[in-house]
Design an enzyme around this catalytic site. Structure first.
Site, PDB file in Angstrom:
ATOM      1  N   ARG A  89       0.850  -1.183   0.000  1.00 46.47           N
ATOM      2  CA  ARG A  89       0.000   0.000   0.000  1.00 46.47           C
ATOM      3  C   ARG A  89       0.887   1.235   0.000  1.00 46.47           C
ATOM      4  NH1 ARG A  89      -3.399  -2.412   4.802  1.00 46.47           N
ATOM      5  NH2 ARG A  89      -1.320  -3.262   5.007  1.00 46.47           N
ATOM      6  N   SER A 127      -7.296  -3.905   7.617  1.00 46.93           N
ATOM      7  CA  SER A 127      -8.211  -4.609   8.520  1.00 46.93           C
ATOM      8  C   SER A 127      -8.405  -3.797   9.805  1.00 46.93           C
ATOM      9  CB  SER A 127      -7.654  -5.991   8.861  1.00 46.93           C
ATOM     10  OG  SER A 127      -7.538  -6.760   7.694  1.00 46.93           O
TER      11      SER A 127
HETATM   12  P1  ADP Z   1      -0.321  -9.750   7.576  1.00 44.76           P
HETATM   13  O1  ADP Z   1      -0.697  -9.825   9.016  1.00 44.76           O
HETATM   14  O2  ADP Z   1       0.443 -10.946   7.100  1.00 44.76           O
HETATM   15  O3  ADP Z   1       0.304  -8.454   7.150  1.00 44.76           O
HETATM   16  P2  ADP Z   1      -2.767  -8.893   6.294  1.00 44.76           P
HETATM   17  O4  ADP Z   1      -4.041  -9.669   6.269  1.00 44.76           O
HETATM   18  O5  ADP Z   1      -2.775  -7.616   7.043  1.00 44.76           O
HETATM   19  O6  ADP Z   1      -1.687  -9.927   6.825  1.00 44.76           O
HETATM   20  O7  ADP Z   1      -2.290  -8.615   4.812  1.00 44.76           O
HETATM   21  C1  ADP Z   1      -1.963  -9.620   3.906  1.00 44.76           C
HETATM   22  C2  ADP Z   1      -1.328  -8.991   2.681  1.00 44.76           C
HETATM   23  O8  ADP Z   1      -2.288  -8.205   1.991  1.00 44.76           O
HETATM   24  C3  ADP Z   1      -0.169  -8.038   3.003  1.00 44.76           C
HETATM   25  O9  ADP Z   1       0.828  -8.189   2.004  1.00 44.76           O
HETATM   26  C4  ADP Z   1      -0.775  -6.666   2.900  1.00 44.76           C
HETATM   27  O10 ADP Z   1       0.178  -5.690   2.521  1.00 44.76           O
HETATM   28  C5  ADP Z   1      -1.801  -6.902   1.811  1.00 44.76           C
HETATM   29  N1  ADP Z   1      -2.919  -5.929   1.921  1.00 44.76           N
HETATM   30  C6  ADP Z   1      -3.631  -5.631   2.993  1.00 44.76           C
HETATM   31  N2  ADP Z   1      -4.546  -4.664   2.725  1.00 44.76           N
HETATM   32  C7  ADP Z   1      -4.371  -4.345   1.413  1.00 44.76           C
HETATM   33  C8  ADP Z   1      -4.963  -3.398   0.531  1.00 44.76           C
HETATM   34  N3  ADP Z   1      -5.907  -2.558   0.947  1.00 44.76           N
HETATM   35  N4  ADP Z   1      -4.528  -3.378  -0.754  1.00 44.76           N
HETATM   36  C9  ADP Z   1      -3.542  -4.222  -1.155  1.00 44.76           C
HETATM   37  N5  ADP Z   1      -2.919  -5.101  -0.373  1.00 44.76           N
HETATM   38  C10 ADP Z   1      -3.323  -5.182   0.897  1.00 44.76           C
END
Ligand code: ADP
Length: 157
Positions: A89, A127
């Protein structure tokens, strides 16, 4: 080709969903791997997170949803994925993501991490932001699939 998209997905947002769809278009098959981390208490149980992703990706072909514990590279090996997909992001994601990518490369030289830049409309979506908005009664319908919006409402009312 088959890619592994690992994450906490606590809960799934439209940002995640966008990455799943684009990953599938690029590589053919996406394995969404939901991390079950016994050390960290998630807001939503593993079963709820799996159910949310299952519901939200129902109409999309070649998306598999699994859960895993432990090392991402072990999960990638088990699922026969040579590519790990992650999203970027803002600049703030960069340092952390690079650190993980390097660690995974050290642990398994054969695995490549590919980053997809977030779509502009999802760049401020996370999230934690979603949970904060939902907690204070804000509308999250433009941020998360309806199943997640329903679960959030249930959780915070
Ligand atoms: P983690 O705890 O492993 O970071 P997340 O569920 O927060 O897991 O995120 C999983 C992946 O998705 C990460 O690479 C994060 O950067 C990506 N991600 C989260 N939100 C977005 C978004 N709004 N757009 C693109 N990628 C996202």
């Amino acid at each position: 080709m088959r890619v592994l998209y690992p994450g906490s997905f606590d809960p799934l947002t439209f940002g995640h969903l966008d990455l799943i769809k684009r990953g599938r278009r690029m590589f053919g098959e996406v394995v969404v791997a939901v991390l079950n981390n016994p050390e960290k208490t998630a807001t939503f149980s593993l079963d709820t997170r799996l159910n949310q992703i299952n519901e939200a990706t129902k109409g999309i072909k070649d998306v598999h949803i699994i859960s895993f514990e432990g090392l991402t590279v072990s999960c990638a090996a088990e699922m026969k994925c040579s590519i790990i997909l992650r999203g970027l992001r803002a600049l703030s994601d960069f340092e952390y993501e690079l650190q993980i990518a390097h660690t995974n490369k050290t642990l398994g030289e054969q695995f490549e991490t590919i980053f997809l830049a977030t779509s502009a409309q999802h760049s401020f979506l996370s999230s934690s932001v979603v949970k904060e908005v939902a907690q204070f009664g804000g509308d999250v319908s433009h941020m998360v699939p309806s199943i997640v919006a329903k679960d959030l409402k249930h959780l915070y009312t």
